[in-house]
Design an enzyme around this catalytic site. Structure first.
Site, PDB file in Angstrom:
ATOM      1  N   ASP A  18     -27.255  43.391  36.501  1.00 45.77           N
ATOM      2  CA  ASP A  18     -26.374  43.199  37.659  1.00 45.77           C
ATOM      3  C   ASP A  18     -25.959  44.510  38.328  1.00 45.77           C
ATOM      4  OD1 ASP A  18     -26.454  40.456  37.114  1.00 45.77           O
ATOM      5  OD2 ASP A  18     -24.745  40.608  35.750  1.00 45.77           O
ATOM      6  N   GLY A  44     -27.282  45.764  40.910  1.00 47.75           N
ATOM      7  CA  GLY A  44     -27.523  45.732  42.351  1.00 47.75           C
ATOM      8  C   GLY A  44     -29.007  45.879  42.667  1.00 47.75           C
ATOM      9  N   LYS A  45     -29.852  45.462  41.710  1.00 50.58           N
ATOM     10  CA  LYS A  45     -31.309  45.581  41.906  1.00 50.58           C
ATOM     11  C   LYS A  45     -31.747  44.804  43.147  1.00 50.58           C
ATOM     12  CE  LYS A  45     -31.783  43.943  37.742  1.00 50.58           C
ATOM     13  NZ  LYS A  45     -30.404  44.027  37.221  1.00 50.58           N
ATOM     14  N   LYS A  89     -30.149  44.096  45.938  1.00 51.81           N
ATOM     15  CA  LYS A  89     -29.853  44.790  47.191  1.00 51.81           C
ATOM     16  C   LYS A  89     -30.836  45.951  47.416  1.00 51.81           C
ATOM     17  CE  LYS A  89     -27.230  48.107  49.625  1.00 51.81           C
ATOM     18  NZ  LYS A  89     -26.036  48.630  50.260  1.00 51.81           N
ATOM     19  N   GLY A 146     -30.256  36.999  38.285  1.00 50.82           N
ATOM     20  CA  GLY A 146     -29.705  36.570  39.563  1.00 50.82           C
ATOM     21  C   GLY A 146     -29.602  37.813  40.420  1.00 50.82           C
ATOM     22  N   HIS A 147     -30.463  37.921  41.408  1.00 53.52           N
ATOM     23  CA  HIS A 147     -30.496  39.118  42.255  1.00 53.52           C
ATOM     24  C   HIS A 147     -29.989  38.738  43.639  1.00 53.52           C
ATOM     25  CE1 HIS A 147     -33.793  41.036  39.498  1.00 53.52           C
ATOM     26  NE2 HIS A 147     -32.682  40.734  38.871  1.00 53.52           N
ATOM     27  N   THR A 205     -27.830  33.115  28.729  1.00 49.78           N
ATOM     28  CA  THR A 205     -27.657  32.335  29.952  1.00 49.78           C
ATOM     29  C   THR A 205     -28.069  30.870  29.736  1.00 49.78           C
ATOM     30  OG1 THR A 205     -29.885  32.926  30.661  1.00 49.78           O
ATOM     31  CG2 THR A 205     -28.092  34.345  31.433  1.00 49.78           C
ATOM     32  N   ARG A 209     -47.883  32.968  19.922  1.00 55.34           N
ATOM     33  CA  ARG A 209     -49.200  32.509  20.401  1.00 55.34           C
ATOM     34  C   ARG A 209     -49.304  30.991  20.477  1.00 55.34           C
ATOM     35  NH1 ARG A 209     -52.001  36.706  16.392  1.00 55.34           N
ATOM     36  NH2 ARG A 209     -50.351  35.778  15.148  1.00 55.34           N
ATOM     37  N   GLN A 263     -32.726  42.247  34.503  1.00 51.57           N
ATOM     38  CA  GLN A 263     -31.820  42.675  33.429  1.00 51.57           C
ATOM     39  C   GLN A 263     -31.637  44.200  33.503  1.00 51.57           C
ATOM     40  OE1 GLN A 263     -34.484  40.145  32.496  1.00 51.57           O
ATOM     41  NE2 GLN A 263     -32.835  38.912  33.328  1.00 51.57           N
ATOM     42  N   VAL A 311     -25.747  33.724  38.080  1.00 48.78           N
ATOM     43  CA  VAL A 311     -26.479  32.584  37.527  1.00 48.78           C
ATOM     44  C   VAL A 311     -25.520  31.584  36.884  1.00 48.78           C
ATOM     45  CG1 VAL A 311     -28.148  31.874  35.766  1.00 48.78           C
ATOM     46  CG2 VAL A 311     -28.598  33.885  37.154  1.00 48.78           C
ATOM     47  N   PRO A 346     -17.234  35.125  34.331  1.00 51.36           N
ATOM     48  CA  PRO A 346     -16.638  36.408  34.723  1.00 51.36           C
ATOM     49  C   PRO A 346     -17.335  37.531  33.952  1.00 51.36           C
ATOM     50  CG  PRO A 346     -14.981  34.948  33.698  1.00 51.36           C
ATOM     51  CD  PRO A 346     -16.290  34.233  33.648  1.00 51.36           C
ATOM     52  N   GLY A 374     -21.577  49.218  49.834  1.00 51.99           N
ATOM     53  CA  GLY A 374     -21.240  47.848  50.213  1.00 51.99           C
ATOM     54  C   GLY A 374     -22.435  46.963  49.953  1.00 51.99           C
TER      55      GLY A 374
HETATM   56  P1  GDP Z   1     -28.745  42.450  40.275  1.00 50.97           P
HETATM   57  O1  GDP Z   1     -28.860  41.393  39.250  1.00 50.97           O
HETATM   58  O2  GDP Z   1     -28.958  43.820  39.717  1.00 50.97           O
HETATM   59  O3  GDP Z   1     -29.587  42.203  41.487  1.00 50.97           O
HETATM   60  O4  GDP Z   1     -27.218  42.419  40.770  1.00 50.97           O
HETATM   61  P2  GDP Z   1     -26.386  41.098  41.175  1.00 50.97           P
HETATM   62  O5  GDP Z   1     -26.888  40.607  42.473  1.00 50.97           O
HETATM   63  O6  GDP Z   1     -26.334  40.147  40.038  1.00 50.97           O
HETATM   64  O7  GDP Z   1     -24.926  41.712  41.283  1.00 50.97           O
HETATM   65  C1  GDP Z   1     -24.635  42.762  42.155  1.00 50.97           C
HETATM   66  C2  GDP Z   1     -23.532  42.313  43.116  1.00 50.97           C
HETATM   67  O8  GDP Z   1     -22.997  43.436  43.780  1.00 50.97           O
HETATM   68  C3  GDP Z   1     -24.033  41.391  44.207  1.00 50.97           C
HETATM   69  O9  GDP Z   1     -23.002  40.490  44.538  1.00 50.97           O
HETATM   70  C4  GDP Z   1     -24.283  42.341  45.391  1.00 50.97           C
HETATM   71  O10 GDP Z   1     -24.178  41.706  46.647  1.00 50.97           O
HETATM   72  C5  GDP Z   1     -23.181  43.339  45.185  1.00 50.97           C
HETATM   73  N1  GDP Z   1     -23.441  44.705  45.636  1.00 50.97           N
HETATM   74  C6  GDP Z   1     -24.593  45.421  45.567  1.00 50.97           C
HETATM   75  N2  GDP Z   1     -24.384  46.695  45.980  1.00 50.97           N
HETATM   76  C7  GDP Z   1     -23.077  46.780  46.313  1.00 50.97           C
HETATM   77  C8  GDP Z   1     -22.244  47.839  46.767  1.00 50.97           C
HETATM   78  O11 GDP Z   1     -22.647  48.986  46.941  1.00 50.97           O
HETATM   79  N3  GDP Z   1     -20.919  47.539  46.979  1.00 50.97           N
HETATM   80  C9  GDP Z   1     -20.412  46.295  46.781  1.00 50.97           C
HETATM   81  N4  GDP Z   1     -19.114  46.097  47.016  1.00 50.97           N
HETATM   82  N5  GDP Z   1     -21.173  45.277  46.345  1.00 50.97           N
HETATM   83  C10 GDP Z   1     -22.480  45.520  46.096  1.00 50.97           C
HETATM   84  P1  IMO Z   2     -30.047  40.435  36.204  1.00 54.05           P
HETATM   85  O1  IMO Z   2     -31.529  40.548  36.440  1.00 54.05           O
HETATM   86  C1  IMO Z   2     -26.745  40.390  33.325  1.00 54.05           C
HETATM   87  C2  IMO Z   2     -27.648  38.774  29.354  1.00 54.05           C
HETATM   88  C3  IMO Z   2     -26.939  37.482  28.957  1.00 54.05           C
HETATM   89  C4  IMO Z   2     -26.858  37.687  27.452  1.00 54.05           C
HETATM   90  C5  IMO Z   2     -28.182  38.372  27.123  1.00 54.05           C
HETATM   91  C6  IMO Z   2     -29.266  37.419  26.615  1.00 54.05           C
HETATM   92  O2  IMO Z   2     -29.339  39.585  37.200  1.00 54.05           O
HETATM   93  O3  IMO Z   2     -29.449  41.792  36.054  1.00 54.05           O
HETATM   94  P2  IMO Z   2     -30.776  35.596  27.850  1.00 54.05           P
HETATM   95  O4  IMO Z   2     -30.404  34.383  28.625  1.00 54.05           O
HETATM   96  O5  IMO Z   2     -31.587  36.594  28.597  1.00 54.05           O
HETATM   97  O6  IMO Z   2     -31.385  35.273  26.510  1.00 54.05           O
HETATM   98  O7  IMO Z   2     -29.366  36.292  27.487  1.00 54.05           O
HETATM   99  O8  IMO Z   2     -28.594  38.994  28.311  1.00 54.05           O
HETATM  100  N1  IMO Z   2     -28.387  38.711  30.626  1.00 54.05           N
HETATM  101  C7  IMO Z   2     -27.977  39.279  31.767  1.00 54.05           C
HETATM  102  N2  IMO Z   2     -26.835  39.922  32.070  1.00 54.05           N
HETATM  103  N3  IMO Z   2     -27.709  40.275  34.262  1.00 54.05           N
HETATM  104  C8  IMO Z   2     -28.865  39.661  33.961  1.00 54.05           C
HETATM  105  O9  IMO Z   2     -29.929  39.629  34.815  1.00 54.05           O
HETATM  106  C9  IMO Z   2     -29.029  39.091  32.683  1.00 54.05           C
HETATM  107  N4  IMO Z   2     -30.022  38.390  32.077  1.00 54.05           N
HETATM  108  C10 IMO Z   2     -29.625  38.184  30.826  1.00 54.05           C
HETATM  109  O10 IMO Z   2     -25.681  37.384  29.549  1.00 54.05           O
HETATM  110  O11 IMO Z   2     -25.829  38.598  27.144  1.00 54.05           O
HETATM  111 MG    MG Z   3     -27.772  39.768  38.499  1.00 56.02          MG
END
Ligand code: GDP
Ligand code: IMO
Ligand code: MG
Length: 425
Positions: free
Chosen positions: A13, A15-16, A18, A40-41, A128, A142, A222, A298, A302, A411
């Site tokens: 999470d 910010g991949k 973005k 969840g990207h 998840t 396998r 991840q 996803v 929190p 942002g």
């Molecule tokens: P990912 O899984 O690495 O793609 O990240 P997520 O999308 O799960 O979580 C990143 C969150 O931060 C998303 O809600 C983005 O819209 C938000 N985000 C990304 N870059 C920025 C930033 O520079 N500032 C703020 N405020 N939010 C950001």
């Molecule tokens: P993105 O790509 C944050 C965490 C789960 C749990 C552990 C194992 O959006 O950054 P799993 O369901 O993979 O067996 O869970 O990994 N986890 C993540 N945490 N962002 C993710 O993906 C994650 N994918 C899995 O919360 O701790």
């Molecule tokens: Mg994510």
């Protein structure tokens, strides 16, 4: 030729979504190389927000061909729902999105087993519950089912029979029962029919693009600290999230990769169980969660929040070979009187600036305090225009890791970005 890996440096999470969406403007090919619908990207364009779980984050940039690599585990129902939602928004998906024939399927029993195991476990991982672990377990055992197998549903039937036989004792021990092969196939057959036209030798498509000198982005899911080999085991996911995973997961040789960009927030978050030494459980932690919108994209859970961990970033720089940073969410720190950063650890063996990845649970973080700033930074587009204390956070990352910043994000929107080093220049 420019092939760039974009990898999460923390616990996901970062910010991949973005950064990949932004960089895809200049990429002809975007490949997701690991994970499944646990990801969840988030992509934000103007006032519109979209979360992709399986489809590469380049999908909104119409020029990019999007590939789902063999390192992924794919739930066909989730994928089809995602494709249909994209098409409803007017995004062209057909003839642009291809799924590796080697990618493994997540089937209903994987999801069932993931959930049952989490409920029964004394040491929960906090997964998840999307079937990721059992899906990868079948792959290495396998007995997995690949997209290529869907070309012959009689063959698929036999493979499902064998997988169910292997899982049955465990599932029965939990007092549950598995779905029948017939029921699984009834649901799978129509999905297979719709998805098979997209199944391809994605490694070859990628090779053709690389040989033609096209710009390629390899999108991680991840993050480093969730990687099955390099992360905070056993509180990890089941795939190779690190940059090295891009080679096996996309089907590209290491000699073809030009740059590795590591993504980190200006603070830290974690979803699920496991050690998180710089975690904040006070009102500052709540403030970061609220201001940063730190709720799972996803599961809606929190996210745990904490201060930036510089030893962890140095570790991530090492195991991924990070050439440049994309630092996100610097804006979320605005208004804090003090910004803390973890600079070292007190471990049972003494103080160290290394990340004690196997001893995190028994190590205490050592913090340094940096002064905060109060000016809004969302509209800043030049590093030199940042308040000096905000720039200091960027500098702390650069100095402690020996890696410079390519991008600073201020942002969620595409335009809310300071580009220091244009990736495809
Ligand atoms: P990912 O899984 O690495 O793609 O990240 P997520 O999308 O799960 O979580 C990143 C969150 O931060 C998303 O809600 C983005 O819209 C938000 N985000 C990304 N870059 C920025 C930033 O520079 N500032 C703020 N405020 N939010 C950001
Ligand atoms: P993105 O790509 C944050 C965490 C789960 C749990 C552990 C194992 O959006 O950054 P799993 O369901 O993979 O067996 O869970 O990994 N986890 C993540 N945490 N962002 C993710 O993906 C994650 N994918 C899995 O919360 O701790
Ligand atoms: Mg994510």
């Amino acid at each position: 030729m420019t092939a760039i890996v974009i990898v999460g440096a923390q616990w996901g999470d970062e910010g991949k979504g973005k950064i990949v969406d932004l960089a895809s403007e200049h990429a002809e090919v975007v490949v997701r190389y690991a994970g499944g619908p646990n990801a969840g990207h988030t992509l934000v364009v103007g006032t519109e927000k979209l979360v992709v779980r399986l489809v590469p984050s380049g999908i909104l940039q119409p020029r990019s061909m999007c590939l789902m690599g063999q390192g992924m585990v794919v739930d066909p129902g989730v994928l089809l729902t995602e494709i249909e939602a994209l098409e409803k928004r007017g995004v062209t998906v057909r003839n642009r999105l291809f799924i590796s024939e080697h990618a493994h399927l997540i089937l209903p029993y994987h999801v069932l087993i993931d959930g049952l195991r989490e409920s029964a476990a004394t040491q929960k991982i906090g997964t998840t519950k999307k079937g990721i672990g059992p899906g990868y377990e079948d792959k290495v055992a396998r007995r997995g089912i690949r997209f290529t197998d869907l070309r012959d549903l009689d063959r698929t039937r036999g493979l499902i029979d064998a997988a169910l036989l292997a899982w049955a004792p465990l599932v029965h021990a939990w007092g549950a029962s598995l779905p029948s092969t017939d029921a699984i196939l009834d649901d799978l057959a129509p999905l297979a029919k719709k998805l098979l036209p997209m199944v391809a030798d994605t490694g070859k498509l990628l090779d053709v693009a690389v040989r033609a000198g096209k710009h390629v982005l390899l999108e991680g899911a991840q993050g480093t600290l969730l990687d099955v080999d390099h992360g905070t085991y056993p509180f990890v996911t089941s795939s190779s999230a690190v940059a090295g995973g891009a080679c096996t997961g996309a089907g590209i040789g290491p000699s073809r990769i030009d740059r590795v960009v590591g993504i980190t927030k200006a603070y830290a978050t974690r979803v699920g169980e496991g050690p998180f030494p710089s975690e904040l459980t006070d009102e500052i932690g709540d403030q970061l969660r609220t201001r940063g919108g730190e709720f799972g994209s996803v599961t809606g859970r929190p996210r745990r929040t904490g201060w930036l961990d510089l030893p962890a970033l140095r570790y991530a720089a090492r195991v991924n070979g990070i050439d440049g940073w994309a630092i996100t969410k610097l804006d979320v720190l605005t208004g804090l009187e003090t910004v803390r950063v973890c600079v070292a650890y007190d471990t049972p063996a003494g103080r160290t600036e290394d990340f004690p990845v196997t001893e995190l649970g028994v190590s205490r973080p050592v913090f340094e305090d940096l002064p905060g700033w109060s000016e809004a930074i969302e509209d800043i587009r030049e590093l030199s225009q940042l308040p000096s204390n905000a720039a200091r956070v960027v500098r702390a990352i650069e100095e402690k890791t020996g890696v410079g910043a390519d991008i600073v994000s201020v942002g969620p929107r595409r335009d809310q970005t300071i580009v220091v080093n244009d990736l495809f220049r």
